[in-house]
Design a protein around this motif. Structure first.
Motif, PDB file in Angstrom:
ATOM      1  N   ASN A  55      29.111  41.847   7.173  1.00 53.66           N
ATOM      2  CA  ASN A  55      29.673  40.885   8.110  1.00 53.66           C
ATOM      3  C   ASN A  55      28.536  40.353   8.972  1.00 53.66           C
ATOM      4  N   PRO A  56      28.430  39.032   9.201  1.00 51.85           N
ATOM      5  CA  PRO A  56      27.320  38.510   9.996  1.00 51.85           C
ATOM      6  C   PRO A  56      27.302  39.007  11.442  1.00 51.85           C
ATOM      7  N   ASN A  57      28.432  39.502  11.966  1.00 51.13           N
ATOM      8  CA  ASN A  57      28.457  40.042  13.329  1.00 51.13           C
ATOM      9  C   ASN A  57      28.009  41.501  13.387  1.00 51.13           C
ATOM     10  N   ASP A  58      27.792  42.132  12.231  1.00 52.13           N
ATOM     11  CA  ASP A  58      27.326  43.506  12.189  1.00 52.13           C
ATOM     12  C   ASP A  58      25.802  43.513  12.073  1.00 52.13           C
ATOM     13  N   GLU A  67      24.843  50.352   7.932  1.00 57.27           N
ATOM     14  CA  GLU A  67      25.364  49.203   8.659  1.00 57.27           C
ATOM     15  C   GLU A  67      25.995  49.670   9.970  1.00 57.27           C
ATOM     16  N   ILE A  68      25.726  48.945  11.046  1.00 54.97           N
ATOM     17  CA  ILE A  68      26.297  49.239  12.361  1.00 54.97           C
ATOM     18  C   ILE A  68      27.254  48.103  12.687  1.00 54.97           C
ATOM     19  N   LYS A  69      28.475  48.445  13.045  1.00 64.86           N
ATOM     20  CA  LYS A  69      29.508  47.444  13.335  1.00 64.86           C
ATOM     21  C   LYS A  69      29.278  46.801  14.700  1.00 64.86           C
ATOM     22  N   HIS A  70      29.779  45.573  14.862  1.00 66.85           N
ATOM     23  CA  HIS A  70      29.718  44.856  16.139  1.00 66.85           C
ATOM     24  C   HIS A  70      30.337  45.723  17.241  1.00 66.85           C
ATOM     25  N   GLY A  71      29.605  45.893  18.340  1.00 68.02           N
ATOM     26  CA  GLY A  71      30.094  46.675  19.469  1.00 68.02           C
ATOM     27  C   GLY A  71      29.798  48.162  19.384  1.00 68.02           C
ATOM     28  N   GLU A  72      29.219  48.611  18.268  1.00 72.35           N
ATOM     29  CA  GLU A  72      28.926  50.032  18.082  1.00 72.35           C
ATOM     30  C   GLU A  72      27.563  50.371  18.682  1.00 72.35           C
ATOM     31  N   ILE A  73      27.495  51.512  19.362  1.00 73.35           N
ATOM     32  CA  ILE A  73      26.253  51.956  20.004  1.00 73.35           C
ATOM     33  C   ILE A  73      25.505  52.877  19.055  1.00 73.35           C
ATOM     34  N   MET A  74      24.167  52.677  18.997  1.00 72.17           N
ATOM     35  CA  MET A  74      23.311  53.526  18.192  1.00 72.17           C
ATOM     36  C   MET A  74      22.058  53.815  19.007  1.00 72.17           C
ATOM     37  N   CYS A  79      24.926  47.038  18.648  1.00 69.98           N
ATOM     38  CA  CYS A  79      24.989  45.851  17.801  1.00 69.98           C
ATOM     39  C   CYS A  79      25.938  44.858  18.455  1.00 69.98           C
ATOM     40  N   TRP A  80      25.440  43.676  18.733  1.00 66.40           N
ATOM     41  CA  TRP A  80      26.270  42.651  19.373  1.00 66.40           C
ATOM     42  C   TRP A  80      26.064  41.333  18.645  1.00 66.40           C
ATOM     43  N   GLN A  81      27.072  40.909  17.899  1.00 68.47           N
ATOM     44  CA  GLN A  81      27.077  39.656  17.152  1.00 68.47           C
ATOM     45  C   GLN A  81      25.846  39.507  16.257  1.00 68.47           C
ATOM     46  N   GLY A  82      25.530  40.583  15.533  1.00 68.06           N
ATOM     47  CA  GLY A  82      24.480  40.532  14.519  1.00 68.06           C
ATOM     48  C   GLY A  82      23.087  40.878  14.979  1.00 68.06           C
TER      49      GLY A  82
END
Length: 178
Positions: A55-58, A67-74, A79-82
């Motif tokens: 997903n381009p937002n990931d 892959e880290i999802k949009h809004g996920e903290i690492m 990750c915020w909108q790609g």
């Protein structure tokens, strides 16, 4: 062919690579080499073709190879909108997208509310004078203001340019108004 490639790059399209008569699309792997913007990459750089999020937002974390999802903290980032940003961006979630988060005050500010210097207007911080001007121009919060014609547009009405409509105080595509 050179004209096509320069036209494609001017339009922001990804350029293909060529191996003999075979055209390889941007981001594809051929014979352990990665085609990236018209150049064949090899070795460690092949990872560019493998590290595209679904997903381009990931985002893609190359060290963790996941892959880290949009809004996920690492770690220290989120990750915020790609793209990876400071984790504070993800920690400051608000209860409604029209609201804002005041980091210095440590609290959520609702749409239309003001802090000493700024105000929250549909999820964006504006100088407080701008919000006062916008509020003064519309008689109801569900209406919009069309600055080009200096006119208030009611909720559900098509705007003066005919390509958008006012929907609960926001300009949206006219196809979204029904």
């Amino acid at each position: 062919l050179a004209v096509m490639a320069s036209t494609a790059s001017a339009r922001g399209m990804d350029q293909p690579c060529y191996s003999g008569d075979l055209m390889i699309r941007h981001g594809k792997i051929h014979e352990n080499k990665c085609c990236w913007n018209g150049r064949m990459l090899s070795g460690d750089r092949v990872a560019k073709c493998q590290n595209k999020p679904s997903n381009p937002n990931d985002c893609f974390a190359p060290r963790q190879k996941k892959e880290i999802k949009h809004g996920e903290i690492m770690g220290k980032n989120c990750c915020w909108q790609g793209i990876f940003l400071s984790k504070a961006k993800c920690e400051t979630q608000v209860s409604h997208p029209d609201n804002c988060y005041a980091a210095k005050l440590g609290k959520e500010i609702k749409h239309g509310e003001q802090t000493p210097k700024f105000c929250c207007w549909y999820g964006q911080w504006l100088h407080k004078d701008k919000c006062e001007n916008i509020k003064a121009r519309v008689s109801h919060p569900d209406n919009c203001y069309a600055p080009k014609v200096k006119k208030e547009i009611m909720h559900g009405e098509i705007g003066p340019l005919g390509n958008s409509c006012c929907w609960y105080g926001k300009w949206v595509s006219k196809s979204n108004c029904s």
